[in-house]
Motif scaffolding. Structure first.
Motif, PDB file in Angstrom:
ATOM      1  N   VAL A 248       0.866  -1.175   0.000  1.00  0.00           N
ATOM      2  CA  VAL A 248       0.000   0.000   0.000  1.00  0.00           C
ATOM      3  C   VAL A 248       0.907   1.229   0.000  1.00  0.00           C
ATOM      4  CG1 VAL A 248      -1.695   1.361   1.271  1.00  0.00           C
ATOM      5  CG2 VAL A 248      -1.912  -1.140   1.173  1.00  0.00           C
ATOM      6  N   CYS A 249       0.765   2.081  -0.999  1.00  0.00           N
ATOM      7  CA  CYS A 249       1.592   3.288  -1.112  1.00  0.00           C
ATOM      8  C   CYS A 249       0.785   4.514  -0.696  1.00  0.00           C
ATOM      9  CB  CYS A 249       2.063   3.487  -2.551  1.00  0.00           C
ATOM     10  SG  CYS A 249       3.204   2.241  -3.135  1.00  0.00           S
ATOM     11  N   MET A 250       1.368   5.290   0.189  1.00  0.00           N
ATOM     12  CA  MET A 250       0.821   6.597   0.539  1.00  0.00           C
ATOM     13  C   MET A 250       1.975   7.588   0.438  1.00  0.00           C
ATOM     14  SD  MET A 250      -1.820   5.828   3.670  1.00  0.00           S
ATOM     15  CE  MET A 250      -3.351   4.952   3.342  1.00  0.00           C
ATOM     16  N   LEU A 251       2.177   8.093  -0.748  1.00  0.00           N
ATOM     17  CA  LEU A 251       3.346   8.898  -1.045  1.00  0.00           C
ATOM     18  C   LEU A 251       2.986  10.378  -1.013  1.00  0.00           C
ATOM     19  CD1 LEU A 251       4.710   6.694  -3.963  1.00  0.00           C
ATOM     20  CD2 LEU A 251       5.381   6.644  -1.547  1.00  0.00           C
ATOM     21  N   ASN A 252       3.451  11.058   0.025  1.00  0.00           N
ATOM     22  CA  ASN A 252       3.178  12.488   0.211  1.00  0.00           C
ATOM     23  C   ASN A 252       1.675  12.766   0.210  1.00  0.00           C
ATOM     24  OD1 ASN A 252       6.041  13.331   0.179  1.00  0.00           O
ATOM     25  ND2 ASN A 252       5.938  12.559  -1.917  1.00  0.00           N
ATOM     26  N   LEU A 253       0.965  11.917   0.942  1.00  0.00           N
ATOM     27  CA  LEU A 253      -0.485  12.016   1.061  1.00  0.00           C
ATOM     28  C   LEU A 253      -0.927  12.490   2.445  1.00  0.00           C
ATOM     29  CD1 LEU A 253      -3.408  11.346   0.035  1.00  0.00           C
ATOM     30  CD2 LEU A 253      -3.042   9.047   0.978  1.00  0.00           C
TER      31      LEU A 253
ATOM     32  N   ALA B  52      -1.929  -7.134   2.843  1.00  0.00           N
ATOM     33  CA  ALA B  52      -1.970  -8.591   2.873  1.00  0.00           C
ATOM     34  C   ALA B  52      -0.923  -9.128   3.852  1.00  0.00           C
ATOM     35  CB  ALA B  52      -1.714  -9.138   1.468  1.00  0.00           C
ATOM     36  N   PRO B  53      -1.095 -10.351   4.342  1.00  0.00           N
ATOM     37  CA  PRO B  53      -0.071 -10.955   5.210  1.00  0.00           C
ATOM     38  C   PRO B  53       1.302 -10.919   4.553  1.00  0.00           C
ATOM     39  CG  PRO B  53      -2.056 -12.292   5.209  1.00  0.00           C
ATOM     40  CD  PRO B  53      -2.262 -11.231   4.160  1.00  0.00           C
ATOM     41  N   GLY B  54       2.278 -10.382   5.272  1.00  0.00           N
ATOM     42  CA  GLY B  54       3.619 -10.235   4.723  1.00  0.00           C
ATOM     43  C   GLY B  54       3.808  -8.985   3.897  1.00  0.00           C
ATOM     44  N   GLY B  55       2.738  -8.202   3.719  1.00  0.00           N
ATOM     45  CA  GLY B  55       2.816  -6.992   2.918  1.00  0.00           C
ATOM     46  C   GLY B  55       3.311  -5.788   3.702  1.00  0.00           C
ATOM     47  N   VAL B  56       3.437  -4.663   3.017  1.00  0.00           N
ATOM     48  CA  VAL B  56       4.037  -3.471   3.631  1.00  0.00           C
ATOM     49  C   VAL B  56       3.258  -2.212   3.273  1.00  0.00           C
ATOM     50  CG1 VAL B  56       6.365  -4.442   3.645  1.00  0.00           C
ATOM     51  CG2 VAL B  56       5.609  -3.095   1.676  1.00  0.00           C
ATOM     52  N   LEU B  57       3.510  -1.197   4.074  1.00  0.00           N
ATOM     53  CA  LEU B  57       3.061   0.168   3.789  1.00  0.00           C
ATOM     54  C   LEU B  57       4.287   0.967   3.382  1.00  0.00           C
ATOM     55  CD1 LEU B  57       1.078   2.613   3.918  1.00  0.00           C
ATOM     56  CD2 LEU B  57       1.653   2.795   6.350  1.00  0.00           C
ATOM     57  N   LEU B  58       4.279   1.479   2.157  1.00  0.00           N
ATOM     58  CA  LEU B  58       5.358   2.342   1.670  1.00  0.00           C
ATOM     59  C   LEU B  58       4.857   3.776   1.755  1.00  0.00           C
ATOM     60  CD1 LEU B  58       8.173   2.581   0.386  1.00  0.00           C
ATOM     61  CD2 LEU B  58       7.091   2.365  -1.842  1.00  0.00           C
ATOM     62  N   LEU B  59       5.487   4.562   2.601  1.00  0.00           N
ATOM     63  CA  LEU B  59       4.957   5.872   2.950  1.00  0.00           C
ATOM     64  C   LEU B  59       6.024   6.942   2.772  1.00  0.00           C
ATOM     65  CD1 LEU B  59       2.737   6.456   6.069  1.00  0.00           C
ATOM     66  CD2 LEU B  59       4.548   8.068   5.538  1.00  0.00           C
ATOM     67  N   ALA B  60       5.633   8.077   2.202  1.00  0.00           N
ATOM     68  CA  ALA B  60       6.532   9.224   2.085  1.00  0.00           C
ATOM     69  C   ALA B  60       5.875  10.429   2.743  1.00  0.00           C
ATOM     70  CB  ALA B  60       6.850   9.525   0.622  1.00  0.00           C
ATOM     71  N   LEU B  61       6.673  11.185   3.487  1.00  0.00           N
ATOM     72  CA  LEU B  61       6.152  12.347   4.204  1.00  0.00           C
ATOM     73  C   LEU B  61       7.205  13.440   4.213  1.00  0.00           C
ATOM     74  CD1 LEU B  61       3.880  13.537   6.034  1.00  0.00           C
ATOM     75  CD2 LEU B  61       5.108  12.563   7.981  1.00  0.00           C
ATOM     76  N   VAL B  62       6.830  14.622   3.744  1.00  0.00           N
ATOM     77  CA  VAL B  62       7.749  15.761   3.754  1.00  0.00           C
ATOM     78  C   VAL B  62       7.928  16.241   5.190  1.00  0.00           C
ATOM     79  CG1 VAL B  62       8.057  18.168   3.063  1.00  0.00           C
ATOM     80  CG2 VAL B  62       7.220  16.498   1.399  1.00  0.00           C
ATOM     81  N   LEU B  63       9.176  16.431   5.586  1.00  0.00           N
ATOM     82  CA  LEU B  63       9.504  16.999   6.897  1.00  0.00           C
ATOM     83  C   LEU B  63      10.334  18.264   6.695  1.00  0.00           C
ATOM     84  CD1 LEU B  63      10.426  13.767   8.911  1.00  0.00           C
ATOM     85  CD2 LEU B  63       8.236  14.972   8.864  1.00  0.00           C
ATOM     86  N   PRO B  64      10.094  19.327   7.482  1.00  0.00           N
ATOM     87  CA  PRO B  64       9.188  19.372   8.628  1.00  0.00           C
ATOM     88  C   PRO B  64       7.728  19.269   8.216  1.00  0.00           C
ATOM     89  CG  PRO B  64      10.042  21.558   8.149  1.00  0.00           C
ATOM     90  CD  PRO B  64      10.819  20.606   7.296  1.00  0.00           C
ATOM     91  N   TYR B  65       6.935  18.730   9.135  1.00  0.00           N
ATOM     92  CA  TYR B  65       5.524  18.451   8.913  1.00  0.00           C
ATOM     93  C   TYR B  65       4.726  19.752   8.893  1.00  0.00           C
ATOM     94  CZ  TYR B  65       0.849  16.577  10.021  1.00  0.00           C
ATOM     95  OH  TYR B  65      -0.496  16.273  10.040  1.00  0.00           O
ATOM     96  N   LYS B  66       4.159  20.056   7.730  1.00  0.00           N
ATOM     97  CA  LYS B  66       3.338  21.261   7.565  1.00  0.00           C
ATOM     98  C   LYS B  66       2.108  20.899   6.746  1.00  0.00           C
ATOM     99  CE  LYS B  66       7.257  24.496   7.707  1.00  0.00           C
ATOM    100  NZ  LYS B  66       8.020  25.535   6.945  1.00  0.00           N
ATOM    101  N   PRO B  67       1.085  20.349   7.401  1.00  0.00           N
ATOM    102  CA  PRO B  67      -0.094  19.904   6.653  1.00  0.00           C
ATOM    103  C   PRO B  67      -0.817  21.058   5.975  1.00  0.00           C
ATOM    104  CG  PRO B  67      -0.532  19.881   9.016  1.00  0.00           C
ATOM    105  CD  PRO B  67       0.938  20.134   8.856  1.00  0.00           C
ATOM    106  N   TYR B  68      -1.296  20.802   4.775  1.00  0.00           N
ATOM    107  CA  TYR B  68      -2.070  21.782   4.007  1.00  0.00           C
ATOM    108  C   TYR B  68      -3.105  21.010   3.201  1.00  0.00           C
ATOM    109  CZ  TYR B  68      -3.331  25.562   0.833  1.00  0.00           C
ATOM    110  OH  TYR B  68      -4.032  26.516   0.124  1.00  0.00           O
ATOM    111  N   VAL B  69      -4.379  21.288   3.452  1.00  0.00           N
ATOM    112  CA  VAL B  69      -5.467  20.550   2.832  1.00  0.00           C
ATOM    113  C   VAL B  69      -6.260  21.481   1.922  1.00  0.00           C
ATOM    114  CG1 VAL B  69      -7.520  19.146   3.238  1.00  0.00           C
ATOM    115  CG2 VAL B  69      -5.594  19.037   4.846  1.00  0.00           C
ATOM    116  N   GLU B  70      -6.384  21.111   0.657  1.00  0.00           N
ATOM    117  CA  GLU B  70      -7.077  21.953  -0.310  1.00  0.00           C
ATOM    118  C   GLU B  70      -8.569  22.075  -0.017  1.00  0.00           C
ATOM    119  OE1 GLU B  70      -6.288  23.753  -2.877  1.00  0.00           O
ATOM    120  OE2 GLU B  70      -4.193  23.294  -3.288  1.00  0.00           O
TER     121      GLU B  70
END
Length: 215
Positions: free
Chosen positions: A103-108, A127-145
């Motif tokens: 499961v990818c959550m890249l800069n989300l 799934a069993p044995g699966g992964v979460l691939l995640l990207a996050l910009v730091l410093p954390y500055k959330p901005y929601v459209e």
């Protein structure tokens, strides 16, 4: 035309023209990161990119999996994703009834209204044995459209000032509260095509491979 509306129109036009493309990981970098997490590149199974945009960020690593899925709210981006071979899933129910090896959550998470809820959904969908691939910009500055004040309804409890402090805070919270074990991470430049004033823009991106902690 308001400034916010003008920005949205420009964003759509740029996507249609193929401008403003972004880059996080190459296929080789994604493969190496997964191998460091003892996942390897098995060449089968399914990957889903949640909030995929035009698919340019994830398309390289998606080649490591047999089947590729995506979610995206923008209609023009959905057309772009379909043209790149992604199977499109419903943005609300993508995590129900099907599991994925990645499961990818890249800069989300810093751009969505409910990042904690998104992580709970991801945990169900891995799934069993699966992964979460995640990207996050730091410093954390959330901005929601989509919110009036551009703030998320749920905020990630990331503390600290420096990149390293915030990374440690986030990884600790992911383990103790969200239920994910950190397996590998990297710091990479998040690159975006520029404009007339600057050739390209870049941010500090933290990229992680997490596995759900078995209960």
């Amino acid at each position: 035309m308001t400034g916010s509306l003008a920005e949205k129109v420009l964003y759509v036009v740029d996507r249609w023209l193929g401008r403003g493309s972004m880059f996080v990981l190459s296929e080789a970098q994604a493969r190496a990161l997964l191998q460091r997490a003892n996942v390897g590149s098995r060449g089968f199974g399914a990957v889903v990119d949640v909030g995929a945009g035009d698919g340019e960020v994830s398309r390289r690593l998606a080649r490591l999996y047999e089947n590729k899925y995506a979610t995206e709210i923008s209609s023009c981006m959905r057309k772009s994703l379909a043209g790149k071979g992604y199977t499109l899933l419903d943005t609300e129910d993508w995590w129900r009834g099907q599991q994925f090896e990645c499961v990818c959550m890249l800069n989300l998470l810093d751009r969505c209204t409910k990042p904690r809820s998104m992580l709970r959904q991801a945990k169900y969908a891995i799934a069993p044995g699966g992964v979460l691939l995640l990207a996050l910009v730091l410093p954390y500055k959330p901005y929601v459209e989509v919110t009036a004040d551009h703030k998320p309804e749920e905020r990630l409890p990331i503390d600290g000032v420096t990149f390293e402090d915030q990374l440690s805070s986030f990884a600790r919270w992911m383990r103790t509260e969200a239920g994910f074990e950190l397996c590998a991470w990297s710091r990479v430049p998040y690159l975006c095509e520029g404009d007339f004033s600057q050739a390209y823009y870049w941010l500090d991106d933290s990229v992680y491979v997490f596995k759900p902690i078995a209960i």
